[in-house]
Design a protein around this motif. Structure first.
Motif, PDB file in Angstrom:
ATOM      1  N   LEU A   1       0.824  -1.211   0.000  1.00 30.80           N
ATOM      2  CA  LEU A   1       0.000   0.000   0.000  1.00 30.80           C
ATOM      3  C   LEU A   1       0.859   1.263   0.000  1.00 30.80           C
ATOM      4  O   LEU A   1       0.491   2.264  -0.610  1.00 30.80           O
ATOM      5  N   ILE A   2       2.004   1.209   0.662  1.00 33.16           N
ATOM      6  CA  ILE A   2       2.935   2.342   0.605  1.00 33.16           C
ATOM      7  C   ILE A   2       3.435   2.522  -0.833  1.00 33.16           C
ATOM      8  O   ILE A   2       3.524   3.640  -1.339  1.00 33.16           O
TER       9      ILE A   2
ATOM     10  N   ARG B   1       0.642   4.033  -2.899  1.00 33.04           N
ATOM     11  CA  ARG B   1       0.513   5.471  -2.643  1.00 33.04           C
ATOM     12  C   ARG B   1       1.599   6.244  -3.390  1.00 33.04           C
ATOM     13  O   ARG B   1       1.353   7.319  -3.933  1.00 33.04           O
TER      14      ARG B   1
ATOM     15  N   LEU C   1      -0.200   9.923  -4.231  1.00 30.65           N
ATOM     16  CA  LEU C   1      -1.211  10.417  -3.304  1.00 30.65           C
ATOM     17  C   LEU C   1      -0.528  11.194  -2.177  1.00 30.65           C
ATOM     18  O   LEU C   1       0.543  10.797  -1.704  1.00 30.65           O
TER      19      LEU C   1
ATOM     20  N   ARG D   1       0.218  12.602   1.641  1.00 32.00           N
ATOM     21  CA  ARG D   1       0.190  11.951   2.954  1.00 32.00           C
ATOM     22  C   ARG D   1      -0.819  12.680   3.828  1.00 32.00           C
ATOM     23  O   ARG D   1      -0.501  13.670   4.469  1.00 32.00           O
TER      24      ARG D   1
ATOM     25  N   ILE E   1      -6.523   9.653   3.501  1.00 36.01           N
ATOM     26  CA  ILE E   1      -6.002   8.732   2.482  1.00 36.01           C
ATOM     27  C   ILE E   1      -5.415   7.497   3.149  1.00 36.01           C
ATOM     28  O   ILE E   1      -5.601   6.372   2.675  1.00 36.01           O
ATOM     29  N   ASP E   2      -4.715   7.684   4.266  1.00 33.26           N
ATOM     30  CA  ASP E   2      -4.169   6.537   5.003  1.00 33.26           C
ATOM     31  C   ASP E   2      -5.279   5.621   5.505  1.00 33.26           C
ATOM     32  O   ASP E   2      -5.154   4.395   5.459  1.00 33.26           O
TER      33      ASP E   2
ATOM     34  N   LEU F   1      -6.612   3.683   2.507  1.00 34.75           N
ATOM     35  CA  LEU F   1      -5.689   2.609   2.139  1.00 34.75           C
ATOM     36  C   LEU F   1      -5.724   1.481   3.168  1.00 34.75           C
ATOM     37  O   LEU F   1      -5.596   0.302   2.810  1.00 34.75           O
TER      38      LEU F   1
ATOM     39  N   LEU G   1       1.501   3.037   7.164  1.00 36.28           N
ATOM     40  CA  LEU G   1       1.112   4.103   6.245  1.00 36.28           C
ATOM     41  C   LEU G   1       1.365   5.476   6.831  1.00 36.28           C
ATOM     42  O   LEU G   1       1.793   6.391   6.136  1.00 36.28           O
TER      43      LEU G   1
END
Length: 78
Positions: free
Chosen positions: A11-12, A15, A20, A22, A26-27, A30, A75
């Motif tokens: 997922l990192i 992103r 995307l 930070r 959004i975290d 995800l 994340l």
């Protein structure tokens, strides 16, 4: 926990590829996507990723909540 670290790393990377920003929203999104991945893995292989017959339901829920917390921490940290 290794599965949680792998999902968090993926997922990192996602992103970064999607560029995307930070942000907590959004975290969280995800992390929810990571939860869907965990759910799909449970549905695919109940023996490997499913419920342990010797543990109760609350233990299983707590275990998977911990996995999601690990994903969220990764994340937020990276």
């Amino acid at each position: 926990m290794i599965l949680s670290l792998a999902i968090g790393g993926a997922l990192i990377g996602l992103r970064a590829v999607l560029r995307l920003p930070r942000r907590l929203a959004i975290d969280l999104a995800l992390t929810a996507a990571g939860g869907v991945v965990i759910l799909v893995l449970h549905l695919i292989s109940r023996d490997l990723f499913g419920f342990d017959p010797y543990e109760d339901f609350t233990f299983e829920v707590a275990k998977h909540a911990m996995e999601l917390i690990v994903i969220l921490m990764m994340l937020v940290a990276f």
